[in-house]
Design an enzyme around this catalytic site. Structure first.
Site, short mmCIF file in Angstrom:
data_model
loop_
_atom_site.label_atom_id
_atom_site.label_comp_id
_atom_site.label_asym_id
_atom_site.label_seq_id
_atom_site.Cartn_x
_atom_site.Cartn_y
_atom_site.Cartn_z
N GLU A 137 31.34 35.73 46.00
CA GLU A 137 32.25 36.68 46.71
C GLU A 137 31.51 38.06 46.46
O GLU A 137 32.21 39.26 46.07
CB GLU A 137 33.78 36.57 45.92
CG GLU A 137 34.44 35.58 46.23
CD GLU A 137 35.84 35.44 45.88
OE1 GLU A 137 36.70 34.91 46.54
OE2 GLU A 137 36.17 36.10 44.77
N GLU A 249 36.13 28.62 49.48
CA GLU A 249 37.34 28.66 48.71
C GLU A 249 38.45 28.73 49.48
O GLU A 249 38.70 29.65 50.24
CB GLU A 249 37.34 29.73 47.32
CG GLU A 249 36.16 29.63 46.43
CD GLU A 249 36.17 31.02 45.75
OE1 GLU A 249 37.39 31.45 45.31
OE2 GLU A 249 35.36 31.46 45.02
#
Length: 346
Positions: A137, A249
């Site tokens: 991320e 995710e």
């Protein structure tokens, strides 16, 4: 992994869950959670790796043990380098303690050496990953402050900040390419429902000449908006960059009933689509709709997903990472470790 549909799971906590007494059951038998996942159609496992974490879970030694189990079951492996001793996400991208005083070329060399060493150990153990993430991320960069490119509310990052981040990315990517050219490389940001933010980030990657293969996105509907936003983002990314896309995710609740003593990160349906209630059946219906969105990505560029921590059942209260289990209604197993219908969605 280039052509087949990926039905993946991130089970990075599983090692600690098992050591803490967590058990999983298939029909009436207790069994290996990885085997249950594989029998449910899962063909790839994602594992995060931290440099020197508290409690040792998710370090290189424990990751090697888990990676060997994954490969022994015939599943593929995605390795998620956080380049930190703890969580790396849009709000946390802190250097490992051993790298605190490193900057510039020295920090880039540390990224290269560490990445190469990890992959060499896994290859020697017969568990070389099929795909690798260079950072987790990294919407606002990684290895702060050196590789920081901004944060929520900050001005647009200066060119020098982007150059430092890209130097770190190139170091990690170079180590993967030098290890084995067949290992695919992913860049992962959290903007699953944000086409503008996603395009802005990956436009910069193109301009900086970053050599990568796959775009990874996080997408949680309570944070990132409706499925229509995900669909639009995937369509625009596929059209602009011609690279494969994975939602790396995701999760969805199957209940709002918590086991006593365990908090919930998603406590109600205020930010959830009304068509998919927080029931086992609603979770399964949502996951089918979600997977269908990815499959509809133009030119077949949407190649799969990874469900985040489907095995994080409420089996223990204390965790080495100092993080309460607030995920027990977002798993693909019930509180007693029995698989839910959503596990079997293709």
């Amino acid at each position: 992994m280039e052509s087949a549909w990926i039905k993946g799971m991130d089970v990075s906590f599983l090692d600690e869950i098992e050591q803490g007494g967590g058990m999983f059951h298939d029909a009436t038998e207790s069994g290996d959670a990885l085997r249950i996942l594989r029998d449910g159609g899962v063909n790839s496992i994602r594992l995060r790796i931290w440099n020197d974490p508290p409690g040792t879970y998710c370090n290189l030694e424990r990751t090697l043990l888990m990676a060997k189990r994954v490969k022994a079951l015939g599943m593929q492996l995605l390795l998620d380098f956080h380049y930190s001793d703890r969580w790396a996400d849009p709000a946390n991208q802190w250097k490992p303690a051993l790298w605190t005083d490193l900057q510039g070329r020295e920090l880039e060399q540390a990224v290269y050496d560490y990445t190469y060493e990890v992959l060499a150990v896994l290859r020697a153990g017969g568990a070389l990953p099929d795909m690798v993430q260079i950072g987790n991320e990294i919407t606002y960069g990684m290895l702060w402050p050196d590789g920081r490119i901004g944060a929520e509310g900050d001005p647009v990052a200066a060119d020098g900040q982007w150059a430092r981040l890209c130097g770190l990315l190139k170091a990690g990517i170079g180590a993967v390419r030098d290890t084995d050219e067949s290992v695919r490389i992913m860049l992962h940001i959290d903007r699953g429902g944000d086409p503008e933010g996603s395009l802005s980030f990956f436009d910069r990657m193109e301009a900086e000449g970053i050599d990568y293969d796959v775009i990874g996105l996080s997408y949680y509907p309570w944070w990132h908006g409706p499925l229509e936003q995900l669909s639009r983002n995937l369509d625009e990314l596929a059209a602009r960059y011609g690279r494969d896309l994975i939602v790396v995710e995701t999760a969805y609740p199957w209940t709002f009933r918590a086991k006593e003593g365990f908090p919930l990160i998603v406590e109600n349906d205020e930010a959830l689509p009304a068509a998919y209630p927080a029931t086992p059946e609603g979770q399964a219906a949502y996951m089918k709709a979600f997977a269908d969105v990815i499959r509809r990505t133009p030119a077949g560029r949407g190649i799969g997903f990874y469900y985040w921590e489907p095995c994080w059942i409420p089996s223990q209260r204390e965790w080495s990472v100092g993080h309460a289990n607030n995920w027990s209604n977002l798993t693909l197993f019930d509180h007693d470790g029995r698989p839910l219908p959503a596990l079997y969605i293709p």
